[in-house]
Design a protein around this motif. Structure first.
Motif, PDB file in Angstrom:
ATOM      1  N   GLY A   1       0.817  -1.207   0.000  1.00  0.00           N
ATOM      2  CA  GLY A   1       0.000   0.000   0.000  1.00  0.00           C
ATOM      3  C   GLY A   1       0.850   1.254   0.000  1.00  0.00           C
ATOM      4  N   ASN A   2       2.021   1.194   0.641  1.00  0.00           N
ATOM      5  CA  ASN A   2       2.943   2.323   0.596  1.00  0.00           C
ATOM      6  C   ASN A   2       3.464   2.552  -0.814  1.00  0.00           C
ATOM      7  OD1 ASN A   2       2.752   2.854   3.359  1.00  0.00           O
ATOM      8  ND2 ASN A   2       4.409   1.468   3.889  1.00  0.00           N
ATOM      9  N   SER A   3       3.644   1.476  -1.570  1.00  0.00           N
ATOM     10  CA  SER A   3       4.018   1.625  -2.981  1.00  0.00           C
ATOM     11  C   SER A   3       2.955   2.420  -3.734  1.00  0.00           C
ATOM     12  CB  SER A   3       4.180   0.250  -3.643  1.00  0.00           C
ATOM     13  OG  SER A   3       5.315  -0.426  -3.180  1.00  0.00           O
ATOM     14  N   VAL A   4       1.701   2.040  -3.547  1.00  0.00           N
ATOM     15  CA  VAL A   4       0.607   2.725  -4.237  1.00  0.00           C
ATOM     16  C   VAL A   4       0.576   4.202  -3.859  1.00  0.00           C
ATOM     17  CG1 VAL A   4      -1.908   2.893  -4.341  1.00  0.00           C
ATOM     18  CG2 VAL A   4      -0.799   0.666  -4.585  1.00  0.00           C
ATOM     19  N   ALA A   5       0.725   4.504  -2.577  1.00  0.00           N
ATOM     20  CA  ALA A   5       0.697   5.897  -2.130  1.00  0.00           C
ATOM     21  C   ALA A   5       1.845   6.689  -2.753  1.00  0.00           C
ATOM     22  CB  ALA A   5       0.769   5.955  -0.606  1.00  0.00           C
ATOM     23  N   LEU A   6       3.024   6.075  -2.854  1.00  0.00           N
ATOM     24  CA  LEU A   6       4.164   6.755  -3.468  1.00  0.00           C
ATOM     25  C   LEU A   6       3.934   6.982  -4.951  1.00  0.00           C
ATOM     26  CD1 LEU A   6       7.121   7.767  -3.489  1.00  0.00           C
ATOM     27  CD2 LEU A   6       7.834   5.371  -3.757  1.00  0.00           C
ATOM     28  N   TYR A   7       3.478   5.949  -5.656  1.00  0.00           N
ATOM     29  CA  TYR A   7       3.278   6.081  -7.090  1.00  0.00           C
ATOM     30  C   TYR A   7       2.200   7.110  -7.405  1.00  0.00           C
ATOM     31  CZ  TYR A   7       5.834   1.619  -7.071  1.00  0.00           C
ATOM     32  OH  TYR A   7       6.757   0.635  -6.871  1.00  0.00           O
ATOM     33  N   ASP A   8       1.265   7.269  -6.482  1.00  0.00           N
ATOM     34  CA  ASP A   8       0.185   8.227  -6.676  1.00  0.00           C
ATOM     35  C   ASP A   8       0.693   9.675  -6.714  1.00  0.00           C
ATOM     36  OD1 ASP A   8      -2.415   7.655  -7.256  1.00  0.00           O
ATOM     37  OD2 ASP A   8      -3.166   7.906  -5.225  1.00  0.00           O
ATOM     38  N   ARG A   9       1.808   9.959  -6.022  1.00  0.00           N
ATOM     39  CA  ARG A   9       2.283  11.343  -5.922  1.00  0.00           C
ATOM     40  C   ARG A   9       3.595  11.598  -6.660  1.00  0.00           C
ATOM     41  NH1 ARG A   9       3.898   9.101  -0.766  1.00  0.00           N
ATOM     42  NH2 ARG A   9       6.177   9.296  -0.493  1.00  0.00           N
ATOM     43  N   LEU A  10       4.230  10.535  -7.144  1.00  0.00           N
ATOM     44  CA  LEU A  10       5.603  10.655  -7.633  1.00  0.00           C
ATOM     45  C   LEU A  10       5.714  11.520  -8.878  1.00  0.00           C
ATOM     46  CD1 LEU A  10       8.457   9.684  -6.962  1.00  0.00           C
ATOM     47  CD2 LEU A  10       8.063   7.727  -8.486  1.00  0.00           C
ATOM     48  N   GLU A  11       4.777  11.395  -9.797  1.00  0.00           N
ATOM     49  CA  GLU A  11       4.858  12.180 -11.037  1.00  0.00           C
ATOM     50  C   GLU A  11       4.781  13.670 -10.732  1.00  0.00           C
ATOM     51  OE1 GLU A  11       2.516  12.632 -15.312  1.00  0.00           O
ATOM     52  OE2 GLU A  11       2.428  10.741 -14.199  1.00  0.00           O
ATOM     53  N   GLU A  12       3.875  14.057  -9.846  1.00  0.00           N
ATOM     54  CA  GLU A  12       3.755  15.472  -9.486  1.00  0.00           C
ATOM     55  C   GLU A  12       5.021  15.967  -8.784  1.00  0.00           C
ATOM     56  OE1 GLU A  12       0.845  18.413  -6.805  1.00  0.00           O
ATOM     57  OE2 GLU A  12       0.341  16.304  -7.124  1.00  0.00           O
ATOM     58  N   GLU A  13       5.602  15.110  -7.968  1.00  0.00           N
ATOM     59  CA  GLU A  13       6.796  15.513  -7.206  1.00  0.00           C
ATOM     60  C   GLU A  13       8.016  15.684  -8.098  1.00  0.00           C
ATOM     61  OE1 GLU A  13       9.831  13.367  -4.065  1.00  0.00           O
ATOM     62  OE2 GLU A  13       7.685  12.931  -3.882  1.00  0.00           O
ATOM     63  N   THR A  14       8.190  14.795  -9.076  1.00  0.00           N
ATOM     64  CA  THR A  14       9.431  14.790  -9.857  1.00  0.00           C
ATOM     65  C   THR A  14       9.288  15.385 -11.244  1.00  0.00           C
ATOM     66  OG1 THR A  14       9.005  12.579 -10.757  1.00  0.00           O
ATOM     67  CG2 THR A  14      10.158  12.721  -8.635  1.00  0.00           C
TER      68      THR A  14
ATOM     69  N   ALA B   1       5.233  -3.859  -7.890  1.00  0.00           N
ATOM     70  CA  ALA B   1       4.234  -3.682  -6.835  1.00  0.00           C
ATOM     71  C   ALA B   1       4.892  -3.403  -5.487  1.00  0.00           C
ATOM     72  CB  ALA B   1       3.358  -4.933  -6.742  1.00  0.00           C
ATOM     73  N   ALA B   2       6.006  -4.058  -5.223  1.00  0.00           N
ATOM     74  CA  ALA B   2       6.638  -3.934  -3.901  1.00  0.00           C
ATOM     75  C   ALA B   2       7.692  -2.847  -3.847  1.00  0.00           C
ATOM     76  CB  ALA B   2       7.269  -5.277  -3.518  1.00  0.00           C
ATOM     77  N   GLY B   3       8.190  -2.414  -4.993  1.00  0.00           N
ATOM     78  CA  GLY B   3       9.383  -1.572  -5.021  1.00  0.00           C
ATOM     79  C   GLY B   3       9.303  -0.317  -4.169  1.00  0.00           C
ATOM     80  N   GLY B   4       8.201   0.420  -4.270  1.00  0.00           N
ATOM     81  CA  GLY B   4       8.090   1.660  -3.507  1.00  0.00           C
ATOM     82  C   GLY B   4       8.124   1.415  -2.013  1.00  0.00           C
ATOM     83  N   GLY B   5       7.320   0.481  -1.545  1.00  0.00           N
ATOM     84  CA  GLY B   5       7.263   0.200  -0.119  1.00  0.00           C
ATOM     85  C   GLY B   5       8.501  -0.499   0.390  1.00  0.00           C
ATOM     86  N   ALA B   6       9.066  -1.406  -0.412  1.00  0.00           N
ATOM     87  CA  ALA B   6      10.273  -2.111   0.014  1.00  0.00           C
ATOM     88  C   ALA B   6      11.436  -1.143   0.165  1.00  0.00           C
ATOM     89  CB  ALA B   6      10.617  -3.213  -0.991  1.00  0.00           C
ATOM     90  N   GLY B   7      11.562  -0.207  -0.757  1.00  0.00           N
ATOM     91  CA  GLY B   7      12.623   0.796  -0.640  1.00  0.00           C
ATOM     92  C   GLY B   7      12.447   1.659   0.597  1.00  0.00           C
ATOM     93  N   MET B   8      11.203   2.001   0.909  1.00  0.00           N
ATOM     94  CA  MET B   8      10.932   2.776   2.131  1.00  0.00           C
ATOM     95  C   MET B   8      11.335   1.981   3.370  1.00  0.00           C
ATOM     96  SD  MET B   8       7.390   3.364   4.054  1.00  0.00           S
ATOM     97  CE  MET B   8       7.658   1.682   4.588  1.00  0.00           C
ATOM     98  N   ALA B   9      10.895   0.715   3.442  1.00  0.00           N
ATOM     99  CA  ALA B   9      11.181  -0.108   4.620  1.00  0.00           C
ATOM    100  C   ALA B   9      12.675  -0.341   4.776  1.00  0.00           C
ATOM    101  CB  ALA B   9      10.439  -1.436   4.513  1.00  0.00           C
ATOM    102  N   LEU B  10      13.357  -0.606   3.666  1.00  0.00           N
ATOM    103  CA  LEU B  10      14.786  -0.872   3.731  1.00  0.00           C
ATOM    104  C   LEU B  10      15.545   0.383   4.163  1.00  0.00           C
ATOM    105  CD1 LEU B  10      16.780  -3.160   3.336  1.00  0.00           C
ATOM    106  CD2 LEU B  10      16.921  -2.549   0.908  1.00  0.00           C
ATOM    107  N   ALA B  11      15.167   1.530   3.632  1.00  0.00           N
ATOM    108  CA  ALA B  11      15.830   2.782   4.015  1.00  0.00           C
ATOM    109  C   ALA B  11      15.630   3.079   5.497  1.00  0.00           C
ATOM    110  CB  ALA B  11      15.300   3.927   3.163  1.00  0.00           C
ATOM    111  N   GLU B  12      14.418   2.893   5.990  1.00  0.00           N
ATOM    112  CA  GLU B  12      14.172   3.146   7.412  1.00  0.00           C
ATOM    113  C   GLU B  12      14.929   2.143   8.281  1.00  0.00           C
ATOM    114  OE1 GLU B  12      10.134   3.748   8.539  1.00  0.00           O
ATOM    115  OE2 GLU B  12       9.696   5.079   6.841  1.00  0.00           O
ATOM    116  N   TRP B  13      15.045   0.910   7.823  1.00  0.00           N
ATOM    117  CA  TRP B  13      15.811  -0.107   8.533  1.00  0.00           C
ATOM    118  C   TRP B  13      17.278   0.327   8.644  1.00  0.00           C
ATOM    119  CZ3 TRP B  13      14.278  -5.833   7.444  1.00  0.00           C
ATOM    120  CH2 TRP B  13      14.916  -6.694   8.337  1.00  0.00           C
TER     121      TRP B  13
END
Length: 815
Positions: A68-81, A353-365
């Motif tokens: 779900g974090n992936s979806v939330a990131l992909y939802d805003r990424l185009e506007e951000e970048t 599907a997992a990339g956005g959330g996995a990158g977030m979790a790994l970075a926070e780890w």
């Protein structure tokens, strides 16, 4: 080309979606001196040819949250970048074509509701209205998740890379990593043809190359490459831009819209491995030859669902290898072999599907030194000794690939690579009718068939009562009424030795392990948030020697946790002695009588009380006997040097015939522990649950002034209302509880079951789960509600209990 820096805070290896996502999130967390090293060009591994479907629902709440974090990131990424990502939240359909699949889909819908996802069950016609091109002649129903979607893998990766650069992260292409520098057990840098970069954190996001990169640091990354094909068509009439993604598991296929046409791929039961002897040099933006013969079965299945494919123009049959793992889950976390070396790889074709959330979790780890929430299903420490053999990993991985779309049956076991690890009793138990399961390579008896009753030692899976139901009931009853012997030799066992052993374990353990030699303690080990990282038994053998016993599947995790949390400067060593001892658990009201026939040692309650350990002699063997139970009956765990196990087992069975002795398996243990209210790590308890929330506060030394890891968090939690509390529930015995069923209190969703099963003594289906309330919960609050459980989308009344259903000291059963 920019000069490569000589130092960085972290080096991310791999410029696919996971590497770029990790770098993006590290930059957001302030690690701006992170660099990404890509051996060729961004996305040139498997990212560029990924299909790009983005689904969210998994069997774990936290992995579902991560997606779900992936979806939330992909939802805003185009506007951000400012870069297009191709992200569309066009929803996702999953079809069911038979009764068993429909049951699975309905249970998945309940899981979605438990985890807060919107999922709707549809009739065949309602599904066709959303996906007009499909034939629905064999359809029973469908599930629709409106927040699923699809993305352009290359575009979304480039957007993440730009977002990382915007935070100060630097990306270097055409820069392969050729070596990893390690000094005094710490990461010190990476070597490349362009020079050496000093760093203390390396993040291995190298996709199919992750196993090779891991070897450079002495780290095992158990994944292999498998060929995966999908078809891309020309435009097809009736394919709208907002067409939902479609998964048709009974026909092994998936679909998504692309430029007015379709992408169609699948998971064949006979997959083809790739690069068994290593990935060829220069393999970048490269595809394998299309294999129409191998794809023909998938194509035939697809034509039955989407007849329009028969007349569609074909742009390409794309054959691109991807990395898969031996359990179908991806790999995250800090490697147990090497501090400072993190892994994010093995995404089993759902890396987008997992990339956005996995990158977030790994970075926070990486930044916090611990994961943001419980990630056990994907934690690299779930692997063990069999996974060092690439051939074993490949064999199991190919089986899991072939099961990608098969029904996920309750209690399902896998067949490949077996037997691998066998106890000394394997052949004897097999001859006695054992039906084995497997965990971390160990063959373990799940139940015993009775040939005289026409039973065969083979699992027949079902969403109802499976074929082993009656057999497990017999073993359950024998444990409650007579005596059983469980072969639990697969337990992980560690020795903690040295003059500072007590000091180290006093810090790591939440329970009081500073006991006299001969005592044992059930205890948890906590993280700084007070969450339960380990749940185990600690026996003190001498002033400088402890013996620790934990679950089979937690061998790597728990050993790593203990080693990395020993305070600096203490003289103590931890040794894995799992293979040195077999374990025979003798349990039941006749256990003392049976064992007394085999030893002259005093086994009376006064002479050998609960919670003690002693060496006794049985059949010529020096046996370490632990008076402890996980089934709620009188009993001992007999830890026997491996070479003596057969003798001790034969003596038990020879002398216990008139006492009703019989072998029993792990499925009976599960039923027995549910009645007794014992918690299971990985389901009922884990890093997101504290002992106070789990009803285990009695096992923690909070009344002492002794500091221990996690104490500050528990002290703070004890001064405020709890947000959740573990509770038990029973329902009509005809209802099958499996876990993840939704809990409703007074009509409001408050949680889900963490585990479920059947209690043969109480004659009821039993489940455990946390009742949640942001305003606080206690026993009075929990007890005051009226409860229902949602099971396969239907609500059924449930009875709450907060004390064990079974107590041998109080008329056997609490009704």
């Amino acid at each position: 080309m920019a000069d490569l820096p000589t130092e960085a805070r972290a080096v991310v290896i791999g410029g696919g979606i996971v590497g770029c996502s990790t770098a993006y999130h590290l930059g957001k967390l302030g690690w701006t001196d992170t660099i990404v090293l890509e051996r060729a060009k961004l996305t040139s591994g498997s990212t560029w040819h990924a299909a790009g479907l983005v689904g969210q629902l998994r069997t774990s709440a936290n992995i579902t949250q991560l997606l779900g974090n992936s979806v939330a990131l992909y939802d805003r990424l185009e506007e951000e970048t400012g870069l297009a990502t191709g992200w569309k939240m066009n929803g996702g359909l999953r079809l069911a074509c038979n009764a068993d699949r429909w049951t699975e889909v309905r249970r998945q819908a309940t899981t979605a509701h438990s985890f807060g996802l919107e999922m709707h069950l549809l009739t065949p016609k309602e599904a066709q209205d959303l996906w007009p091109l499909m034939d629905i002649g064999d359809l029973v129903g469908a599930a629709y998740l409106p927040t699923d979607g699809q993305a352009s893998p290359s575009d979304i990766t480039q957007a993440l890379a730009r977002g990382a650069r915007m935070s100060g992260v630097t990306v270097f292409e055409d820069t392969p990593v050729t070596g990893i520098l390690i000094e005094d057990g710490r990461i010190r840098g990476v070597e490349t043809p362009r020079g050496t970069v000093k760093c203390e954190v390396v993040v291995n996001c190298a996709g199919q190359w992750a196993r090779d990169i891991g070897r450079l640091a002495g780290v095992n990354v158990p994944l292999v490459s498998v060929q995966h094909q999908y078809l891309i068509t020309e435009a097809i009439d009736g394919v709208a831009a907002n067409l939902p993604t479609l998964r048709d598991p009974d026909r092994l296929t998936y679909y998504k819209e692309e430029v007015g046409g379709l992408v169609m791929g699948g998971y064949e039961p006979n997959p083809i491995p790739w690069a068994n002897d290593g990935i060829p040099d220069g393999f970048e933006f490269t595809l394998l030859n299309s294999d129409w013969d191998h794809f023909s079965d998938i194509m035939e299945l697809a034509l039955g669902r989407v007849p329009a494919l028969a007349n569609a123009g074909v742009k390409e049959l794309l054959n691109g290898p991807e990395s898969f793992t031996p359990d179908g889950n991806f790999i995250l976390g800090e490697a147990p072999e090497q501090h400072g070396f993190f892994v994010g790889a093995g995404f089993n074709a759902f890396g987008i599907a997992a990339g956005g959330g996995a990158g977030m979790a790994l970075a926070e780890w990486i930044v916090a030194g611990e994961p943001p929430f419980d990630l056990w299903p994907v934690d690299i420490r779930r692997f063990g000794r069999p996974h060092f053999d690439a051939d074993w990993v490949r064999t199991r991985t190919l089986e899991l690939y072939g099961k990608h779309y098969t029904i996920a049956w309750p209690g399902e076991e896998h067949d490949s690579g077996r037997p691998c690890r066998r106890s000394a009793l394997y052949d004897r138990l097999k001859a006695a009718g054992a039906c084995f399961g497997e965990k971390l390579g160990w063959e373990r008896p799940n139940w015993f068939a009775d040939p005289s009753a026409g039973e065969a030692p083979k699992d027949v899976y079902s969403f109802g009562r499976p074929n082993w139901f009656e057999a497990v009931g017999r073993e359950h009853a024998a444990t409650r009424e007579a005596v059983t012997v469980f072969d639990q030799s697969s337990f992980a066992k560690f020795l903690v030795v040295g003059p500072d052993a007590e000091a180290a374990l006093t810090w790591i353990c939440a329970g009081n392990v500073a006991r006299a030699p001969g005592r044992l303690v059930y205890t948890q080990m906590l993280n700084p948030r007070g969450g339960i990282e380990c749940d185990l038994t600690v026996a003190r053998l001498s002033p400088d020697r402890y013996y620790i016993v934990t679950g089979t599947g937690f061998a790597t995790h728990d050993l790593d946790w203990i080693r990395r949390n020993i305070p600096a400067g203490l003289n103590v060593q931890v040794v894995d002695v799992s293979s040195g001892y077999g374990v025979l658990s003798v349990m039941g009201p006749n256990a003392r009588t049976l064992l007394s026939r085999l030893t002259r040692d005093d086994l009376s309650n006064d002479g050998f009380p609960f919670g003690t350990v002693r060496e006794i002699g049985i059949a010529g063997a020096p046996v370490m006997a632990l008076r402890v139970t996980y089934v709620g009956e009188l009993g001992w765990e007999l830890h026997v040097p491996t070479e003596y196990v057969v003798n001790v087992y034969e003596a038990l069975m020879d002398r216990g015939g008139d006492l009703g002795v019989r072998p029993a398996g792990y499925r009976a243990i599960e039923s027995l522990r549910l009645e007794k209210g014992y918690r299971a790590w990985g389901s009922d308890i884990g890093p997101d649950h504290t002992p106070l929330e789990a009803g285990l506060g009695w096992a923690v030394k909070l009344k002492s002034n002794q500091p221990f890891l996690g104490r500050e968090a528990l002290d703070a939690q004890g001064r405020a209302p709890l947000k959740k509390l573990l509770a038990g529930f029973t329902v009509d015995p005809a209802i099958v509880l499996l876990g993840r069923e939704t809990i409703y209190r007074d009509g409001e969703r408050v949680g889900w079951l963490t585990s479920g099963g059947y209690g043969y003594t109480v004659g009821q289906s039993i489940g455990y789960g946390y009742v949640r309330n942001p305003d606080g919960v206690d026993e009075a609050y929990v007890a005051s509600g009226a409860y229902e459980l949602e099971v396969a989308t239907e609500r059924v009344p449930a009875r709450l209990f907060l004390q064990p259903l079974y107590d041998p000291a109080m008329s056997r059963v609490k009704a």
